[in-house]
Design an enzyme around this catalytic site. Sequence first.
Site, short mmCIF file in Angstrom:
data_model
loop_
_atom_site.label_atom_id
_atom_site.label_comp_id
_atom_site.label_asym_id
_atom_site.label_seq_id
_atom_site.Cartn_x
_atom_site.Cartn_y
_atom_site.Cartn_z
N LYS A 26 -17.72 18.72 -59.48
CA LYS A 26 -18.14 19.74 -60.44
C LYS A 26 -19.10 20.73 -59.78
CE LYS A 26 -18.57 18.01 -64.59
NZ LYS A 26 -19.27 17.04 -65.46
N ARG A 96 -25.52 17.55 -66.29
CA ARG A 96 -24.13 17.08 -66.18
C ARG A 96 -23.96 16.22 -64.94
NH1 ARG A 96 -20.92 22.70 -66.06
NH2 ARG A 96 -19.23 21.40 -66.88
N GLY A 105 -16.80 6.71 -67.38
CA GLY A 105 -17.75 5.61 -67.28
C GLY A 105 -19.12 6.12 -66.87
N MET A 107 -22.33 8.96 -67.02
CA MET A 107 -23.08 9.52 -68.13
C MET A 107 -22.42 10.78 -68.70
SD MET A 107 -26.82 11.17 -68.42
CE MET A 107 -26.13 12.81 -68.44
N ARG A 349 -11.18 22.55 -61.77
CA ARG A 349 -10.73 21.51 -60.84
C ARG A 349 -9.22 21.53 -60.81
NH1 ARG A 349 -12.52 16.58 -64.86
NH2 ARG A 349 -11.83 17.68 -66.70
N HIS A 465 13.31 -12.22 -59.37
CA HIS A 465 14.70 -11.86 -59.05
C HIS A 465 15.14 -10.67 -59.89
CE1 HIS A 465 19.10 -12.14 -59.51
NE2 HIS A 465 19.06 -12.44 -58.21
N SER A 774 18.31 -3.25 -36.81
CA SER A 774 17.88 -2.87 -38.15
C SER A 774 16.81 -3.86 -38.57
CB SER A 774 19.06 -2.90 -39.12
OG SER A 774 18.59 -2.65 -40.42
N CYS A 841 15.83 -1.69 -43.21
CA CYS A 841 16.50 -1.88 -44.50
C CYS A 841 15.62 -2.83 -45.31
CB CYS A 841 17.90 -2.42 -44.32
SG CYS A 841 17.98 -3.95 -43.39
N TYR A 861 16.04 5.88 -38.82
CA TYR A 861 16.31 6.05 -40.24
C TYR A 861 15.64 4.97 -41.07
CZ TYR A 861 19.65 2.21 -39.83
OH TYR A 861 20.20 0.98 -39.59
P1 ADP Z 1 -17.20 16.33 -68.47
O1 ADP Z 1 -17.35 15.90 -67.07
O2 ADP Z 1 -17.10 15.21 -69.43
O3 ADP Z 1 -16.12 17.33 -68.64
P2 ADP Z 1 -19.12 18.48 -68.50
O4 ADP Z 1 -20.32 18.31 -67.69
O5 ADP Z 1 -18.03 19.30 -67.95
O6 ADP Z 1 -18.58 17.03 -68.88
O7 ADP Z 1 -19.55 19.05 -69.89
C1 ADP Z 1 -18.70 19.06 -70.98
C2 ADP Z 1 -18.77 20.36 -71.69
O8 ADP Z 1 -20.09 20.69 -72.02
C3 ADP Z 1 -18.29 21.54 -70.89
O9 ADP Z 1 -16.92 21.67 -70.90
C4 ADP Z 1 -18.94 22.68 -71.63
O10 ADP Z 1 -18.15 23.02 -72.75
C5 ADP Z 1 -20.23 22.07 -72.08
N1 ADP Z 1 -21.30 22.53 -71.19
C6 ADP Z 1 -21.75 21.96 -70.06
N2 ADP Z 1 -22.72 22.70 -69.51
C7 ADP Z 1 -22.86 23.79 -70.28
C8 ADP Z 1 -23.69 24.94 -70.24
N3 ADP Z 1 -24.56 25.12 -69.26
N4 ADP Z 1 -23.57 25.84 -71.23
C9 ADP Z 1 -22.67 25.65 -72.22
N5 ADP Z 1 -21.88 24.61 -72.32
C10 ADP Z 1 -21.97 23.68 -71.37
MG MG Z 2 -16.02 19.03 -67.95
#
Ligand code: ADP
Ligand code: MG
Length: 889
Positions: A26, A96, A105, A107, A349, A465, A774, A841, A861
């Site tokens: 990210k 984030r 899994g 945060m 991504r 089998h 083979s 084979c 092959y």
């Molecule tokens: P995930 O990895 O679960 O996708 P993100 O970190 O991408 O989590 O955050 C999820 C959503 O939170 C983003 O798609 C966006 O809509 C919102 N978000 C994250 N950061 C911001 C920000 N700085 N301003 C506005 N919305 C945000």
């Molecule tokens: Mg996201």
Amino acid sequence: MTKWVYSFGAGHNEGRADMRNLLGGKGANLAEMASIDLPVPPGFTITTELCTAYYDNGRKYPGDLDAQVTAALTLVEEAVGLRFGDRDHPLLVSVRSGARVSMPGMMDTVLNLGLNDETVLGLSKASGDPRFAWDSYRRFIQMYGSVVLGVDHHRFEEIIESAKIDAGVTEDTALSPEHWQQVVAEYKEMVHSDLGKPFPQDPGEQLWGAIGAVFGSWMNPRANTYRRLHDIPASWGTAVNVQAMVFGNMGADCATGVCFTRDPSTGEDIFYGEFLVNAQGEDVVAGIRTPQPLSKLRAKPGEVSMEEALPAVYEDLVRVRTTLETHYKDMQDIEFTVQQQKLYMLQTRSGKRTAAASLRIAVEMAESGLIDRKEAVRRVNPASLDQLLHPTLDPKATRKLISKGLPASPGAASGIVVFNSDEAEMRAAKGEPVILVRVETSPEDIHGMHAARGIVTTRGGMTSHAAVVARGMGRPCVSGAGGISVDYGAQTMPCGGQVVRAGDTITLDGATGEVFLGSVAMVEPALSGDFATLMTWADGLRRMKVRTNAETPLDAETARKFGAEGIGLCRTEHMFFDPARIGVVRQMIMAQDERGRRVALAKLLPFQRDDFRDLFRIMAGLPCTIRLLDPPLHEFLPHHEAELADVAAGLGEDLDVIRRRADELKEANPMLGHRGCRLGISYPEIYEMQARAIFEGAIAATEDGGAAPVPEIMIPLIATKRELEITRAQVDKVAAEVFKETGRTIEYSVGTMIELPRAALTADKIAENADFFSFGTNDLTQTAFGLSRDDAGKFLPQYVEQGILPKDPFVSIDIEGVGALVRIAAEKGRATKNGLKMGICGEHGGDPASIAFCEEVGLDYVSCSPYRVPVARLAAAQAALGASGDKTA
Ligand code: ADP
Ligand code: MG
Ligand code: MG
């Protein structure tokens, strides 16, 4: 001093897309987007190295982190023109997580961080929108409360629900500022009483709390489990992104959304996504409100697309779509937010996609010149082609699940339930679609499995089998469906609280392991279009040929349709199981002496000759490796009294004599017993008959002007040079006879399987009598490990689970051990005969990792079951390109 913090968008960008190991996916892509001047709210990334240092230091931050965070935050403040914690107009941020690979899994994101009882008033005044300010504050408490402080999120939802009831509204967006203010008060009270301390009011404490929660979540049980299942080392660590907030919840000219630059299920080059007006964060995926489509084209009646609701911003987004695809040269999965008509990019991504989409995107991107053909070939995961080669259940069709077993062989099939193989064959011959349901299958069920559209077994695993044979035949199969209990006597299968009877219709999905009641609509695979195009490109790039393992005309035809360039393994014994022949085969086995055997073999000869003729015709001049009889004779033995009596009658012998002979043939360990070339040496007349059938069949195939066949006669289970010398002489003798009798000659060669360690280690000697090698890696794996595949089910899964073996060595070749034997044999073989033809084979011939190994060893092959031929063609091309990893699909 170590640099722990990298800024993006805040005046300067310190990161790039290729820094994902340090900045997480990210963070690296936020920096990249900012650096190509896309509108990214400014922020900074705390590196994955910090995460590692934090854990190495007994969960303590290095001393210089604080100063670096403060400096980076100051840059953000300057870029936005607001101050964090400011009472009049506060800067708010999101926190984030972001590892190298996207990882559930970890945060969840915390939005609107920096709000408290004072700053919320400032935000309200500065924005002139109290509803927005209080909505943001309640969202913050809710997210921080559940994500950082660990309060059950249902508690928050309950409070909103009762607020809506009190207000008499159904939508969150209909709540007034006063309602939200009330909700905030209740949230704080609830958190206070739950945790015994008030909700943190200091923005700095909030920020460090959230950062700590991200790093803490790297080692939580959910993340640990995910990492273990996906081979992600704990040492990778996660990064933390802190970013200035933009707001999609400020009214009707605001929105938030997610989109793919192309349709991720079909790959079609159209913009695909969803958005919500006046919403924030993941409201779109949360399912509280119904998101609307981006483009007008996609809008159903009653829906309002972004193209219509926010036309100017939509245009901006369409431009970003092109910019991102051109820049990344791949389909992107994008998250965005619109604040008062202004578009902000929050994530990009490489997008996940189906196999069909992966193919189409690769081909269309290459055709438009965005990537080259090599890259297109690299992009598609060969294993995923499996999904495309079989009919699949129509995703829109309704269905009723009755049991779930293992996804043993892909594809979907509907048909009537039949519990035994003879009946399956009989009913299929009448044109009825049949599903063979057995507790388990044995070699005697081959004809029933072949006749069936699909196979279900209630016992057995992925290498049972049923599973192995079904994959070889390209029949869909569900194995180990323990929820079904088969009652052969009553001809019923109770399952899931109901009783399905013989003759009832069921449907199975071999890709998921599911079994359904009744028939479910299907969609047929399309082998033309993008598939054909990509395959042609792959063919132009590979060095190794791809052949097929086939015995029947149907398999041979299927394989040719899939692009096979010959037969790499024809297992002649499969031709013996045919009900019309098994009786004669048994007479041959039970015969008291050579004379008796020859009488029976003479009856088999015309059958085999016709079989070979048909195969040669289908293969029209392509090489065909035909293996002489391999399995121990007892595999063909009669089992029941009635069958024994049949054989006795056929031979005019006493039943007792036949029974005694059957007993004599029993072996303690048939895998290592009287089989392969050992049979050909004890009973030369068997191999002689087979050789004659091959040569006569080859000559017959040319009679109507067909291309001259290229038979490659293969002697199985050779351990010593002398064995091959003897059996080869038999074959050459028969060839000379047939050529003399018919006045015709056919080019042929004689070679051997290398499937015993001794053969591999003495391959230089063996090569003196061999025209080709083979590698029979199934048996070579069994004999190298000293384990029988039929018994391995008891411990092999556990070996893989405990990491004693990285993978099932019958699925993907054990490069270290079995691979070493292959290498030695290849080197020694070439030392004797320069350019000795070599192939593989057996099951490994269709496994991409094993194919990469074959390329490395320089085999000529690979040969695999018909349905794996396209997989092998693509994998062989990638192997030639030296492609590794970097597969997006
Ligand atoms: P995930 O990895 O679960 O996708 P993100 O970190 O991408 O989590 O955050 C999820 C959503 O939170 C983003 O798609 C966006 O809509 C919102 N978000 C994250 N950061 C911001 C920000 N700085 N301003 C506005 N919305 C945000
Ligand atoms: Mg996201
Ligand atoms: Mg998420």
